[in-house]
Design an enzyme around this catalytic site. Structure first.
Site, PDB file in Angstrom:
ATOM      1  N   LEU A  11      -4.515   3.938   3.410  1.00 57.71           N
ATOM      2  CA  LEU A  11      -4.374   3.313   4.727  1.00 57.71           C
ATOM      3  C   LEU A  11      -3.374   4.066   5.595  1.00 57.71           C
ATOM      4  O   LEU A  11      -3.434   3.981   6.816  1.00 57.71           O
ATOM      5  CB  LEU A  11      -3.953   1.847   4.569  1.00 57.71           C
ATOM      6  CG  LEU A  11      -5.042   0.939   3.981  1.00 57.71           C
ATOM      7  CD1 LEU A  11      -4.475  -0.416   3.619  1.00 57.71           C
ATOM      8  CD2 LEU A  11      -6.206   0.788   4.945  1.00 57.71           C
ATOM      9  N   HIS A  45      -1.395   5.324  -7.494  1.00 59.64           N
ATOM     10  CA  HIS A  45      -1.370   5.646  -6.058  1.00 59.64           C
ATOM     11  C   HIS A  45      -0.313   4.791  -5.336  1.00 59.64           C
ATOM     12  O   HIS A  45       0.491   5.316  -4.557  1.00 59.64           O
ATOM     13  CB  HIS A  45      -2.767   5.399  -5.471  1.00 59.64           C
ATOM     14  CG  HIS A  45      -2.852   5.604  -3.986  1.00 59.64           C
ATOM     15  ND1 HIS A  45      -3.576   6.630  -3.421  1.00 59.64           N
ATOM     16  CD2 HIS A  45      -2.310   4.903  -2.937  1.00 59.64           C
ATOM     17  CE1 HIS A  45      -3.454   6.553  -2.099  1.00 59.64           C
ATOM     18  NE2 HIS A  45      -2.706   5.509  -1.789  1.00 59.64           N
ATOM     19  N   GLU A  46      -0.326   3.487  -5.602  1.00 53.17           N
ATOM     20  CA  GLU A  46       0.614   2.579  -4.920  1.00 53.17           C
ATOM     21  C   GLU A  46       2.039   2.820  -5.386  1.00 53.17           C
ATOM     22  O   GLU A  46       2.978   2.771  -4.589  1.00 53.17           O
ATOM     23  CB  GLU A  46       0.212   1.113  -5.132  1.00 53.17           C
ATOM     24  CG  GLU A  46      -1.151   0.731  -4.574  1.00 53.17           C
ATOM     25  CD  GLU A  46      -1.363   1.170  -3.134  1.00 53.17           C
ATOM     26  OE1 GLU A  46      -0.382   1.246  -2.369  1.00 53.17           O
ATOM     27  OE2 GLU A  46      -2.521   1.457  -2.776  1.00 53.17           O
TER      28      GLU A  46
HETATM   29  C1  QAP Z   1      -5.305   3.353  -2.648  1.00 59.75           C
HETATM   30  O1  QAP Z   1      -6.448   2.945  -0.672  1.00 59.75           O
HETATM   31  C2  QAP Z   1      -6.352   3.786  -3.620  1.00 59.75           C
HETATM   32  O2  QAP Z   1      -9.247   6.289   5.071  1.00 59.75           O
HETATM   33  C3  QAP Z   1      -5.766   2.285  -1.706  1.00 59.75           C
HETATM   34  O3  QAP Z   1     -10.277   4.808   7.044  1.00 59.75           O
HETATM   35  C4  QAP Z   1      -7.214   4.817  -3.302  1.00 59.75           C
HETATM   36  O4  QAP Z   1      -7.013   1.020   0.230  1.00 59.75           O
HETATM   37  C5  QAP Z   1      -6.457   3.189  -4.827  1.00 59.75           C
HETATM   38  C6  QAP Z   1      -8.760   2.981   3.634  1.00 59.75           C
HETATM   39  C7  QAP Z   1      -8.166   5.218  -4.224  1.00 59.75           C
HETATM   40  C8  QAP Z   1      -7.409   3.587  -5.742  1.00 59.75           C
HETATM   41  C9  QAP Z   1      -8.276   4.603  -5.434  1.00 59.75           C
HETATM   42  C10 QAP Z   1      -8.744   4.350   3.783  1.00 59.75           C
HETATM   43  C11 QAP Z   1      -9.296   2.207   4.645  1.00 59.75           C
HETATM   44  C12 QAP Z   1      -8.225   2.316   2.447  1.00 59.75           C
HETATM   45  C13 QAP Z   1      -9.262   4.944   4.917  1.00 59.75           C
HETATM   46  C14 QAP Z   1      -7.034   2.216   0.316  1.00 59.75           C
HETATM   47  C15 QAP Z   1      -9.789   4.167   5.947  1.00 59.75           C
HETATM   48  C16 QAP Z   1      -9.812   2.790   5.795  1.00 59.75           C
HETATM   49  C17 QAP Z   1      -7.634   2.948   1.430  1.00 59.75           C
HETATM   50 CO    CO Z   2      -1.883   4.696  -0.040  1.00 54.59          CO
END
Ligand code: QAP
Ligand code: CO
Length: 150
Positions: free
Chosen positions: A77, A118-119
């Site tokens: 995000l 990631h978090e």
């Molecule tokens: C982190 O990521 C994550 O580009 C959370 O336009 C990532 O919620 C955890 C998002 C991969 C596990 C695997 C990204 C929303 C959300 C964007 C997210 C966007 C709108 C990313």
């Molecule tokens: Co992130």
């Protein structure tokens, strides 16, 4: 900053974070992403896996016992519109506290393990693009800059 007070203001912050995450259709959000420099993140991979939503709240998390490798196409995000393959541990263990301060332990694998790593990185100021090779990171930075100025 470690969380010491498991009070109403913590619960409000957690609720606001969940609202923001669902509004943005994310599957994870860390407190520093909303300007709160505290060791807190939330994850809900329920819908991503086709199940019902399942919100998990992690306070003062400590990761250990990383095992195996997984490559996952990650987004964030804080870096909207960009996604790249990132190397992570396939399995991890996380010790943390819930919103009432009770100690918890969770064994996670696959998408949940990726989301937690990631978090947790956000708590150290690390973004997924920082985990790419120097070349891929430069390309990702350029792409991100273009997306911002558009
Ligand atoms: C982190 O990521 C994550 O580009 C959370 O336009 C990532 O919620 C955890 C998002 C991969 C596990 C695997 C990204 C929303 C959300 C964007 C997210 C966007 C709108 C990313
Ligand atoms: Co992130």
């Amino acid at each position: 900053m470690k969380v010491e007070a498991f009070d109403a203001s913590l619960h409000t912050l957690l609720d606001e974070m969940a609202k923001a995450m669902y509004f943005e259709e994310g599957i994870g959000l860390a407190a520093p992403q909303v300007g709160e420099f505290k060791r807190i993140f939330i994850v809900d991979i329920g819908e991503a896996e086709g199940n019902i939503p399942q919100l998990k709240e992690f306070i003062n998390p400590v990761l250990s016992n990383g095992e195996g490798k997984i490559k996952f196409e990650e987004g964030c995000l804080s870096v909207p519109g960009l996604s790249e393959l990132v190397d992570r541990k396939a399995k991890i263990q996380v010790h943390y506290q819930d919103r009432y301060g009770r100690p918890q332990r969770l064994q996670a694998e696959d998408l949940l393990a990726v989301a937690i790593q990631h978090e947790n990185d956000h708590l150290e100021g690390i973004l997924f693009i920082d985990r790419l090779s120097p070349l891929k990171r430069r390309l990702a930075r350029k792409k991100a800059e273009k997306l911002v100025t558009l």
